[in-house]
Design an enzyme around this catalytic site. Sequence first.
Site, PDB file in Angstrom:
ATOM      1  N   GLN A  12       0.827  -1.210   0.000  1.00  0.00           N
ATOM      2  CA  GLN A  12       0.000   0.000   0.000  1.00  0.00           C
ATOM      3  C   GLN A  12       0.856   1.253   0.000  1.00  0.00           C
ATOM      4  O   GLN A  12       0.630   2.184  -0.785  1.00  0.00           O
ATOM      5  CB  GLN A  12      -0.903   0.013   1.238  1.00  0.00           C
ATOM      6  CG  GLN A  12      -1.932  -1.088   1.304  1.00  0.00           C
ATOM      7  CD  GLN A  12      -2.830  -0.915   2.514  1.00  0.00           C
ATOM      8  OE1 GLN A  12      -3.748  -0.092   2.510  1.00  0.00           O
ATOM      9  NE2 GLN A  12      -2.566  -1.665   3.576  1.00  0.00           N
ATOM     10  N   ASP A  37      15.971 -10.176  -2.501  1.00  0.00           N
ATOM     11  CA  ASP A  37      15.630 -11.098  -1.418  1.00  0.00           C
ATOM     12  C   ASP A  37      16.046 -10.461  -0.093  1.00  0.00           C
ATOM     13  O   ASP A  37      17.236 -10.337   0.203  1.00  0.00           O
ATOM     14  CB  ASP A  37      16.359 -12.425  -1.626  1.00  0.00           C
ATOM     15  CG  ASP A  37      16.041 -13.450  -0.541  1.00  0.00           C
ATOM     16  OD1 ASP A  37      15.264 -13.134   0.381  1.00  0.00           O
ATOM     17  OD2 ASP A  37      16.600 -14.563  -0.616  1.00  0.00           O
ATOM     18  N   ALA A  61       8.094  -5.136   4.549  1.00  0.00           N
ATOM     19  CA  ALA A  61       8.005  -5.804   5.849  1.00  0.00           C
ATOM     20  C   ALA A  61       7.281  -7.124   5.686  1.00  0.00           C
ATOM     21  O   ALA A  61       6.517  -7.319   4.728  1.00  0.00           O
ATOM     22  CB  ALA A  61       7.264  -4.927   6.861  1.00  0.00           C
ATOM     23  N   TYR A  62       7.511  -8.019   6.635  1.00  0.00           N
ATOM     24  CA  TYR A  62       6.716  -9.230   6.733  1.00  0.00           C
ATOM     25  C   TYR A  62       5.570  -8.899   7.663  1.00  0.00           C
ATOM     26  O   TYR A  62       5.747  -8.780   8.876  1.00  0.00           O
ATOM     27  CB  TYR A  62       7.554 -10.387   7.288  1.00  0.00           C
ATOM     28  CG  TYR A  62       6.820 -11.712   7.307  1.00  0.00           C
ATOM     29  CD1 TYR A  62       6.684 -12.459   6.138  1.00  0.00           C
ATOM     30  CD2 TYR A  62       6.263 -12.199   8.482  1.00  0.00           C
ATOM     31  CE1 TYR A  62       6.005 -13.665   6.141  1.00  0.00           C
ATOM     32  CE2 TYR A  62       5.581 -13.404   8.492  1.00  0.00           C
ATOM     33  CZ  TYR A  62       5.456 -14.137   7.330  1.00  0.00           C
ATOM     34  OH  TYR A  62       4.782 -15.340   7.334  1.00  0.00           O
ATOM     35  N   THR A 102       6.028   0.251  13.275  1.00  0.00           N
ATOM     36  CA  THR A 102       4.643  -0.027  13.618  1.00  0.00           C
ATOM     37  C   THR A 102       4.312   0.234  15.083  1.00  0.00           C
ATOM     38  O   THR A 102       5.199   0.206  15.948  1.00  0.00           O
ATOM     39  CB  THR A 102       4.331  -1.516  13.305  1.00  0.00           C
ATOM     40  OG1 THR A 102       3.021  -1.861  13.762  1.00  0.00           O
ATOM     41  CG2 THR A 102       5.317  -2.430  14.013  1.00  0.00           C
ATOM     42  N   ASP A 103       3.011   0.452  15.346  1.00  0.00           N
ATOM     43  CA  ASP A 103       2.516   0.576  16.714  1.00  0.00           C
ATOM     44  C   ASP A 103       2.674  -0.720  17.493  1.00  0.00           C
ATOM     45  O   ASP A 103       2.628  -0.724  18.728  1.00  0.00           O
ATOM     46  CB  ASP A 103       1.037   0.957  16.690  1.00  0.00           C
ATOM     47  CG  ASP A 103       0.186  -0.101  15.996  1.00  0.00           C
ATOM     48  OD1 ASP A 103       0.364  -0.265  14.770  1.00  0.00           O
ATOM     49  OD2 ASP A 103      -0.634  -0.758  16.661  1.00  0.00           O
ATOM     50  N   TYR A 126       5.600 -10.501  15.647  1.00  0.00           N
ATOM     51  CA  TYR A 126       5.676  -9.419  14.663  1.00  0.00           C
ATOM     52  C   TYR A 126       6.177  -8.129  15.302  1.00  0.00           C
ATOM     53  O   TYR A 126       7.107  -7.493  14.797  1.00  0.00           O
ATOM     54  CB  TYR A 126       4.295  -9.195  14.031  1.00  0.00           C
ATOM     55  CG  TYR A 126       4.205  -7.944  13.187  1.00  0.00           C
ATOM     56  CD1 TYR A 126       4.858  -7.859  11.964  1.00  0.00           C
ATOM     57  CD2 TYR A 126       3.472  -6.842  13.622  1.00  0.00           C
ATOM     58  CE1 TYR A 126       4.783  -6.709  11.196  1.00  0.00           C
ATOM     59  CE2 TYR A 126       3.390  -5.690  12.854  1.00  0.00           C
ATOM     60  CZ  TYR A 126       4.046  -5.626  11.647  1.00  0.00           C
ATOM     61  OH  TYR A 126       3.982  -4.483  10.888  1.00  0.00           O
ATOM     62  N   LYS A 130       9.767  -6.166  14.513  1.00  0.00           N
ATOM     63  CA  LYS A 130       9.826  -4.783  14.038  1.00  0.00           C
ATOM     64  C   LYS A 130      10.639  -3.919  14.995  1.00  0.00           C
ATOM     65  O   LYS A 130      11.376  -3.020  14.561  1.00  0.00           O
ATOM     66  CB  LYS A 130       8.415  -4.217  13.865  1.00  0.00           C
ATOM     67  CG  LYS A 130       7.626  -4.839  12.718  1.00  0.00           C
ATOM     68  CD  LYS A 130       8.247  -4.545  11.360  1.00  0.00           C
ATOM     69  CE  LYS A 130       8.092  -3.096  10.951  1.00  0.00           C
ATOM     70  NZ  LYS A 130       8.641  -2.820   9.601  1.00  0.00           N
ATOM     71  N   TRP A 151      -2.614   0.936  11.521  1.00  0.00           N
ATOM     72  CA  TRP A 151      -3.915   0.800  10.867  1.00  0.00           C
ATOM     73  C   TRP A 151      -3.905   1.390   9.448  1.00  0.00           C
ATOM     74  O   TRP A 151      -4.751   2.211   9.086  1.00  0.00           O
ATOM     75  CB  TRP A 151      -4.998   1.479  11.698  1.00  0.00           C
ATOM     76  CG  TRP A 151      -5.265   0.898  13.062  1.00  0.00           C
ATOM     77  CD1 TRP A 151      -4.423   0.115  13.810  1.00  0.00           C
ATOM     78  CD2 TRP A 151      -6.452   1.068  13.847  1.00  0.00           C
ATOM     79  NE1 TRP A 151      -5.007  -0.211  15.008  1.00  0.00           N
ATOM     80  CE2 TRP A 151      -6.260   0.364  15.056  1.00  0.00           C
ATOM     81  CE3 TRP A 151      -7.637   1.753  13.658  1.00  0.00           C
ATOM     82  CZ2 TRP A 151      -7.228   0.320  16.061  1.00  0.00           C
ATOM     83  CZ3 TRP A 151      -8.597   1.710  14.653  1.00  0.00           C
ATOM     84  CH2 TRP A 151      -8.401   0.998  15.840  1.00  0.00           C
TER      85      TRP A 151
END
Length: 303
Positions: A12, A37, A61-62, A102-103, A126, A130, A151
Amino acid sequence: MREILLTGARGQLGTELQRATWPSDVTLVAIDRNDLDLTDTAAIAARVAARDWAAIINGAAYTAVDQSESDPAIAWAVNATAPAAFGKACAEAGIPLVQVSTDYVFAGDKQGAWEVDDAPGPVSVYGASKLGGEMAVCASGARHAVVRTAWVVSAHGSNFVKTMLRVAAANPTLRVVADQRGAPTSAADLASALQTITLRLIEDTSAPTGTFHFSNAGETTWADFAKEIFRQSARRGGAVAEVESITTAEYPTPARRPANSLLSHRAIETAFGITPRDWKAALADILDELIGAQTINATERHS
């Protein structure tokens, strides 16, 4: 010509960064996992060293939050080891690195918005992976900006907005968690913020570095977010469903989610003058793209 390397081209954020209008002397070179990779640190180092990049934006990111619980190795490889490799390579090349986070690095047990210097406490693989990436970038010696978000939604890829519209087309009532709070983030707005930060880091070696938060302004729950999606969708002739509020306990998942994902914008406003707009306005733009512009009746037009 200044070239910026962007990972996560198909995501996104990557999509919106490529749609953004960049200065005429800037070229965005967007790559995805088929081009590099991210579990191969030698390949990362070689890609960074191969050209005279102006900056790197690591937007890849995964993000399979639940699957990370059963496959932590891949989560750590992509979310922690890869950023470490980018950080080391950027430090050696003398170029800035923008790392998206990320949060989920927070436990979610705080009242009020999380500040950038609040102690992290991830409750999932996760989130831990991160955080590992953040720590590696901060310790790498590269000029960097770690930008945490939450989000993320858009008209592209898989996200909550698109899921709600798709499921509502076949279900009159949806059960949605109402005890997790946060603020949605438009991928387009996040892309704009990252663009501002990246260009500033390229053009000004004394630009602020460190960790920053970006989401849209305001706050909501997943259930109220869904209700607003359907309210705005109805005005555009799109899918509509009733929303039944449930608890997290009623919707168990392999990975725990933070109960509070609100992110303070104080640091990014101070450092870069970035003031996020309200999440409902950002949602309207997404729905305009997905469904079409809303129809305003005569009463609303004159009210």
